[in-house]
Design a protein around this motif. Structure first.
Motif, PDB file in Angstrom:
ATOM      1  N   ARG A 534     144.206  28.332 106.002  1.00  0.00           N
ATOM      2  CA  ARG A 534     145.269  27.348 106.214  1.00  0.00           C
ATOM      3  C   ARG A 534     144.987  26.512 107.462  1.00  0.00           C
ATOM      4  NH1 ARG A 534     150.978  29.997 106.435  1.00  0.00           N
ATOM      5  NH2 ARG A 534     150.007  31.007 108.228  1.00  0.00           N
ATOM      6  N   VAL A 535     145.461  25.282 107.450  1.00  0.00           N
ATOM      7  CA  VAL A 535     145.304  24.397 108.606  1.00  0.00           C
ATOM      8  C   VAL A 535     145.989  25.006 109.828  1.00  0.00           C
ATOM      9  CG1 VAL A 535     145.793  22.083 109.520  1.00  0.00           C
ATOM     10  CG2 VAL A 535     145.184  22.370 107.107  1.00  0.00           C
ATOM     11  N   ILE A 536     147.156  25.558 109.627  1.00  0.00           N
ATOM     12  CA  ILE A 536     147.934  26.112 110.740  1.00  0.00           C
ATOM     13  C   ILE A 536     147.204  27.283 111.385  1.00  0.00           C
ATOM     14  CG2 ILE A 536     149.300  27.773 109.387  1.00  0.00           C
ATOM     15  CD1 ILE A 536     151.774  26.759 110.943  1.00  0.00           C
ATOM     16  N   ASP A 537     146.460  28.056 110.593  1.00  0.00           N
ATOM     17  CA  ASP A 537     145.709  29.196 111.132  1.00  0.00           C
ATOM     18  C   ASP A 537     144.461  28.743 111.881  1.00  0.00           C
ATOM     19  OD1 ASP A 537     147.551  30.998 110.100  1.00  0.00           O
ATOM     20  OD2 ASP A 537     146.514  31.132 108.184  1.00  0.00           O
ATOM     21  N   MET A 538     143.828  27.670 111.412  1.00  0.00           N
ATOM     22  CA  MET A 538     142.652  27.141 112.105  1.00  0.00           C
ATOM     23  C   MET A 538     143.036  26.591 113.475  1.00  0.00           C
ATOM     24  SD  MET A 538     139.844  27.626 110.408  1.00  0.00           S
ATOM     25  CE  MET A 538     138.612  26.369 110.714  1.00  0.00           C
ATOM     26  N   ALA A 539     144.173  25.931 113.557  1.00  0.00           N
ATOM     27  CA  ALA A 539     144.626  25.405 114.849  1.00  0.00           C
ATOM     28  C   ALA A 539     144.890  26.546 115.825  1.00  0.00           C
ATOM     29  CB  ALA A 539     145.880  24.562 114.656  1.00  0.00           C
ATOM     30  N   ALA A 540     145.524  27.612 115.357  1.00  0.00           N
ATOM     31  CA  ALA A 540     145.814  28.759 116.227  1.00  0.00           C
ATOM     32  C   ALA A 540     144.533  29.429 116.684  1.00  0.00           C
ATOM     33  CB  ALA A 540     146.706  29.757 115.491  1.00  0.00           C
ATOM     34  N   ALA A 541     143.553  29.551 115.770  1.00  0.00           N
ATOM     35  CA  ALA A 541     142.301  30.221 116.124  1.00  0.00           C
ATOM     36  C   ALA A 541     141.513  29.420 117.158  1.00  0.00           C
ATOM     37  CB  ALA A 541     141.466  30.443 114.867  1.00  0.00           C
ATOM     38  N   TYR A 542     141.379  28.128 116.950  1.00  0.00           N
ATOM     39  CA  TYR A 542     140.604  27.296 117.879  1.00  0.00           C
ATOM     40  C   TYR A 542     141.275  27.165 119.241  1.00  0.00           C
ATOM     41  CZ  TYR A 542     136.623  25.457 115.221  1.00  0.00           C
ATOM     42  OH  TYR A 542     135.422  25.319 114.562  1.00  0.00           O
ATOM     43  N   SER A 543     142.591  27.328 119.294  1.00  0.00           N
ATOM     44  CA  SER A 543     143.278  27.206 120.576  1.00  0.00           C
ATOM     45  C   SER A 543     142.896  28.310 121.543  1.00  0.00           C
ATOM     46  CB  SER A 543     144.798  27.193 120.362  1.00  0.00           C
ATOM     47  OG  SER A 543     145.267  28.460 119.923  1.00  0.00           O
ATOM     48  N   VAL A 544     142.200  29.343 121.050  1.00  0.00           N
ATOM     49  CA  VAL A 544     141.695  30.411 121.917  1.00  0.00           C
ATOM     50  C   VAL A 544     140.671  29.854 122.900  1.00  0.00           C
ATOM     51  CG1 VAL A 544     140.295  32.518 121.934  1.00  0.00           C
ATOM     52  CG2 VAL A 544     142.154  32.267 120.281  1.00  0.00           C
ATOM     53  N   PHE A 545     139.858  28.879 122.484  1.00  0.00           N
ATOM     54  CA  PHE A 545     138.764  28.385 123.317  1.00  0.00           C
ATOM     55  C   PHE A 545     139.260  27.661 124.563  1.00  0.00           C
ATOM     56  CE2 PHE A 545     136.572  28.197 118.983  1.00  0.00           C
ATOM     57  CZ  PHE A 545     136.089  29.488 119.105  1.00  0.00           C
ATOM     58  N   PRO A 546     140.151  26.685 124.467  1.00  0.00           N
ATOM     59  CA  PRO A 546     140.634  26.051 125.703  1.00  0.00           C
ATOM     60  C   PRO A 546     141.593  26.932 126.489  1.00  0.00           C
ATOM     61  CG  PRO A 546     141.779  25.139 123.812  1.00  0.00           C
ATOM     62  CD  PRO A 546     140.693  26.018 123.263  1.00  0.00           C
ATOM     63  N   ARG A 547     142.047  28.033 125.886  1.00  0.00           N
ATOM     64  CA  ARG A 547     142.960  28.948 126.562  1.00  0.00           C
ATOM     65  C   ARG A 547     142.193  30.089 127.234  1.00  0.00           C
ATOM     66  NH1 ARG A 547     146.012  30.462 122.295  1.00  0.00           N
ATOM     67  NH2 ARG A 547     147.216  28.537 122.233  1.00  0.00           N
ATOM     68  N   ASP A 548     140.905  29.910 127.421  1.00  0.00           N
ATOM     69  CA  ASP A 548     140.059  30.896 128.123  1.00  0.00           C
ATOM     70  C   ASP A 548     140.054  32.255 127.437  1.00  0.00           C
ATOM     71  OD1 ASP A 548     139.429  28.968 130.032  1.00  0.00           O
ATOM     72  OD2 ASP A 548     141.134  29.523 131.286  1.00  0.00           O
TER      73      ASP A 548
END
Length: 903
Positions: A534-548
């Motif tokens: 899902r698009v919503i799950d991809m956004a949550a997963a990638y947000s790990v990178f800028p969140r250190d």
């Protein structure tokens, strides 16, 4: 003649033993067996009862309570936080789309209540939630191998409506029984009937008897006759069959085809007869009701809802409903009513500025005008997440939104992620495991032959040869991703995706007799997931990178509350206490951020350059499937992470210039970031910059500089522990002759490549041989062996030592050069102050010439002196004395001695 003795037995003599009959012996034996079996049965029964009691006590009873003290006649409101004040302000009052009119028990006609009890649960007023006789009958059916049925009271049916649990299993029936017993301890019969009659489904999207009265008869519920009450309650048995407007055609026992209204009339008469049979109505009332004509109103077209909710508001509604169902066990029907008319206060995470930008872009189809070969219009969805895990903007489709609760591509669709999965499934877990660094090198070359063709393909279908991980990610190399995955292992990748990024993967699914799962290279390295993502799950997963490296479950709301009877605000759902989960190290997130920035700004094959935002740091990854039916871009800045999907509702190939997902991402995010100050992602301590070889990943050597394709040395910033200790040994130095270029099959010279130098190739200038300059050059060539796969070539293959060796040596200088006669030299021209007048180096007469040693200087030839002719003899006489030579500069009186310059 025999006589009978009555004397007692004499002492010392044994009394004769009476023989037991065979029948008696068998009977005793059978008795013992039966007794033993009975005892075993009793013991077993006791044990089972103990286990059952324990199970009921620990499993069933704790789940038996349902909290149903809610109201359904108050408006719910969504609030959002004003960024300027930090205060929550009212955003939207909710109005349900469900076709439902709620009524109190006092407003329900007595005939409707009597008809309901008569046909659904005749002992309703006497039992305590369970009809034990009917329940026992259902159990007997179960033990005789028949379907578990019967036994459901109105209370039990209401619980099914509340919870949505209607699977027929032993556990569910037991759960239902204890829930019904508990329910009737807390709620009155009248309240139970009120809820039941407000929630039963009566066909044609009607829920509740008041709604059905308006829909079918055009009347207020209080105006219904006994016949009409019986007609409506008849629908509950099966709305598809007994609904008056049902278009299902059925054949009865007489072979006649019946309509929905005919079947409704038959069922209505059964309800009326049951009421008469139970003495609830008189025979006169029964006859009159049966004879009464049922006049149904014409079908009414559904009107468009008065309020069209935004994609974001609709997602909030969906999320609150889902959480109510999960936390309280409510059915979707009950949860929906609570959200729309339960007086809830919902505190949303929306950023109104961001959402307004999303809506302005996504409502305008001119921003992405593509049509498939079959005529489908392109679709897209976007989800934007902030560093706290809040979903601040969302769109579920392209174009004007004209309906509520329509299909949402952002949160409901699962599509193949393609290469956008690589940072999550391949590179992040491999970095985290210490298996690779950005400098590690893998071969961008087919891994195997699959189906007669080289696999995997790249897009475009070219291969680059040896590449670093950083370059592989930048250009989205499929073979390199597969090779890293093979090193990592399928299970490690699978588990990392699920446990760390919370992406649901398929462990085993049978499709047309074949078991499919996500444990494979195509799924994990190339993004061909069985069920998609899902698009919503991809956004949550990638947000790990800028969140250190911290994963935070994304959310659309923080809290849901309601006003209690004492006036206080009672929390119903709480999303505020979410603990961030550390899933990646700071080293891994730095590497991923640095590499994904290069995807956007790197050029030279970088796939995401169209996502650049002027004056803002951007990182991200593109994605596309082999068939090009799904296109993705998941990009992020230090401020927001956004995932975008583009495709058709029914998957078809997308024909577009560039990646349309990148286009949509940039259109939205460039506006979202207007006015924001640029900043970079976190840079941890311990980084060093080192020169590495792009072909080996090791420290660069001089041979790496001399690669005929150009320098293969690259500056790379790594953590000190990741800096390679070894120097590149893949590049080896060889001598080639620049007079002998290597030609390809078409006769064109291969750039920078020459035949190996032979023994006769001049290494320096030699005027005696007529050589003005050397043609031998030292280059760095790759000492690497690649196993050919599928007959595919790679551009770096020409620069392998094995290839150059196969070309042989120089085909120009094949023999020793002949010496060249030196040109004549006039020693009289010699002037030590003018090097151009010095003797040539190939003149053997002056092979010992040394400018600093006058003894080696050329001696001028003597000039011919005119003789004196002796008169009368005709002979010429040469003077006996030779004139003294002119003094050298050093001998000139009054001058400094001359020191010649070095050559």
């Amino acid at each position: 003649m025999a006589t009978t003795s009555n004397q007692a037995p004499q002492p010392g003599r044994k009394r004769p033993r009476r023989q037991r009959s065979t029948a008696a012996t068998v009977a005793v034996t059978i008795g013992k067996v039966v007794g033993t079996l009975l005892l075993i049965g009793i013991i077993t029964a006791v044990i089972l009862i103990c286990f059952a009691a324990r199970y009921i006590q620990t499993v069933i009873i704790p789940q038996a309570h349902i909290e149903a003290n809610f109201v359904m006649d108050q408006t719910s409101i969504i609030y959002y936080e004003d960024p300027n004040t930090g205060e929550y302000v009212e955003h939207l009052s909710l109005h349900g789309d469900e076709n439902r009119i709620l009524v109190d028990y006092e407003d329900i006609p007595e005939d409707m209540i009597k008809a309901t009890v008569a046909i659904e649960d005749r002992t309703f007023w006497e039992h305590h939630g369970v009809n034990w006789r009917r329940t026992l009958y259902g159990v007997i059916l179960m033990f005789t191998g028949q379907d578990i049925q019967g036994g459901s009271t109105i209370t039990q049916q209401l619980i099914k409506n509340f919870t949505g649990y209607d699977d027929v299993t032993v556990k569910r029936k037991i759960q239902e029984i204890f829930t019904a017993l508990d329910f009737e301890k807390n709620y009155s019969k009248e309240q139970i009937l009120e809820w039941y009659l407000n929630y039963i489904y009566l066909g044609d999207t009607c829920s509740g008897v008041a709604t059905a009265a308006e829909h079918y008869f055009g009347k207020d519920l209080s105006e219904l006759s006994l016949a009409e009450c019986a007609s409506i309650i008849s629908i509950t048995n099966n709305p598809t069959i007994y609904g008056p407007n049902s278009n299902v055609r059925m054949t009865n026992e007489d072979g006649e085809v019946t309509t929905g209204r005919e079947r409704n009339k038959q069922r209505q008469e059964l309800v009326l007869w049951t009421m008469w049979d139970q003495g609830i109505i008189t025979e006169e009332e029964y006859q009159a009701a049966v004879a009464e004509e049922l006049v149904f109103v014409s079908d009414v077209d559904e009107e468009e809802p008065a309020t069209i909710y935004s994609w974001y508001d609709e997602q909030v509604i969906t999320d609150v409903m889902n959480d109510l169902m999960e936390q309280y066990g409510y059915s979707e029907l009950v949860a929906s009513d609570m959200v729309y008319s339960g007086g809830l206060r919902i505190y949303a995470c929306v950023d109104q500025n961001v959402q307004s930008i999303v809506e302005s872009v996504y409502s305008d189809r001119s921003n992405l005008e593509l049509t498939s070969n079959s005529g489908q219009e392109i679709q897209s969805a976007i989800v934007i997440v902030d560093p706290e895990g809040n979903i601040v903007g969302l769109a579920g489709a392209l174009g004007d939104k004209t309906t509520n609760r329509g299909w949402n591509y952002a949160s409901r669709s699962r599509r193949q992620p393609g290469s956008s999965i690589k940072p999550l499934s391949v590179y992040a877990p491999a970095l985290e495991a210490g298996l690779i660094t950005p400098a590690s090198v893998f071969d961008d070359y087919p891994v195997q032959v699959l189906g007669g063709s080289a696999w995997p393909l790249n897009n475009p279908q070219t291969y680059r040869g040896l590449v670093t991980v950083a370059d592989a990610l930048r250009v989205s190399s499929n073979p390199a991703a597969v090779r890293v995955l093979q090193m990592l292992g399928f299970e490690n990748s699978f588990n990392f995706m699920q446990d760390n990024f919370h992406i649901d993967l398929e462990e085993g699914l049978e499709v047309n007799g074949e078991i499919k799962n996500d444990l494979g290279s195509s799924q994990l390295a190339l993004g061909g997931l069985t069920n998609g993502v899902r698009v919503i799950d991809m956004a949550a997963a990638y947000s790990v990178f800028p969140r250190d490296g911290l994963y935070i479950e994304s959310r659309t709301y923080t809290q849901v509350t309601r006003i209690a009877e004492d006036g206080t605000e009672e929390v119903i759902l709480d999303n505020t206490n979410r603990e961030p989960e550390a899933v990646l190290s700071s080293e891994t997130t730095y590497y991923i951020n640095d590499m994904l920035k290069d995807v956007v700004t790197g050029g030279n094959g970088a796939t995401g350059t169209a996502a650049q935002i002027s004056g803002m740091t951007v990182a991200g990854k593109t994605g596309s499937t082999n068939s090009n039916t799904d296109r993705w871009f998941v990009g992020y800045t230090p401020y927001y992470t956004a995932a975008v999907w583009v495709g058709y509702d029914t998957p078809e190939r997308i024909y577009a210039s560039g990646n349309p997902a990148v286009t949509m991402w940039e259109k939205v995010m460039s506006q979202v970031h207007e006015g924001l100050e640029n900043k970079d992602f976190t840079q941890p301590d311990g980084l060093v910059t080192v020169q590495i070889c792009r072909d080996s990943g090791l420290r660069a050597s001089e041979a790496c500089l001399n690669d005929p394709r150009g320098s293969r040395v690259q500056s790379m910033t790594l953590f000190a522990d990741d800096v390679p200790a070894e120097t590149c040994a893949m590049h080896v130095s060889v001598e080639v002759c620049t007079d002998s270029p290597v030609l390809d099959s078409s006769g064109t010279a291969i750039e920078g490549l020459y035949h190996l130098a032979g023994e006769f190739c001049p290494r320096e200038a030699d005027e005696s041989l007529g050589i003005t300059e050397g043609t031998v050059q030292t280059i760095g060539i790759l000492d690497y062996t690649r196993e050919l796969v599928g007959g595919v070539s790679s551009p770096d293959g020409n620069y392998f030592k094995s290839f150059l060796d196969a070309q042989g040596t120089c085909d120009v200088h094949t023999t020793a050069p002949e010496p060249v006669e030196p040109a004549g030299y006039d020693p009289n021209s010699f002037d030590i102050t003018d090097p151009s007048t010095w003797p040539p180096v190939n003149d053997p007469r002056y092979e010992n010439f040394d400018p600093e040693n006058p003894a080696t200087w050329p001696t001028p030839e003597p000039e011919e002196t005119p003789g004196t002719e002796t008169p009368g003899t005709g002979e010429t006489t040469t003077p006996d004395t030779t004139p003294a030579p002119s003094p050298t500069p050093a001998e000139t009186p009054g001058s400094e001695p001359f020191i010649p310059a070095s050559q």
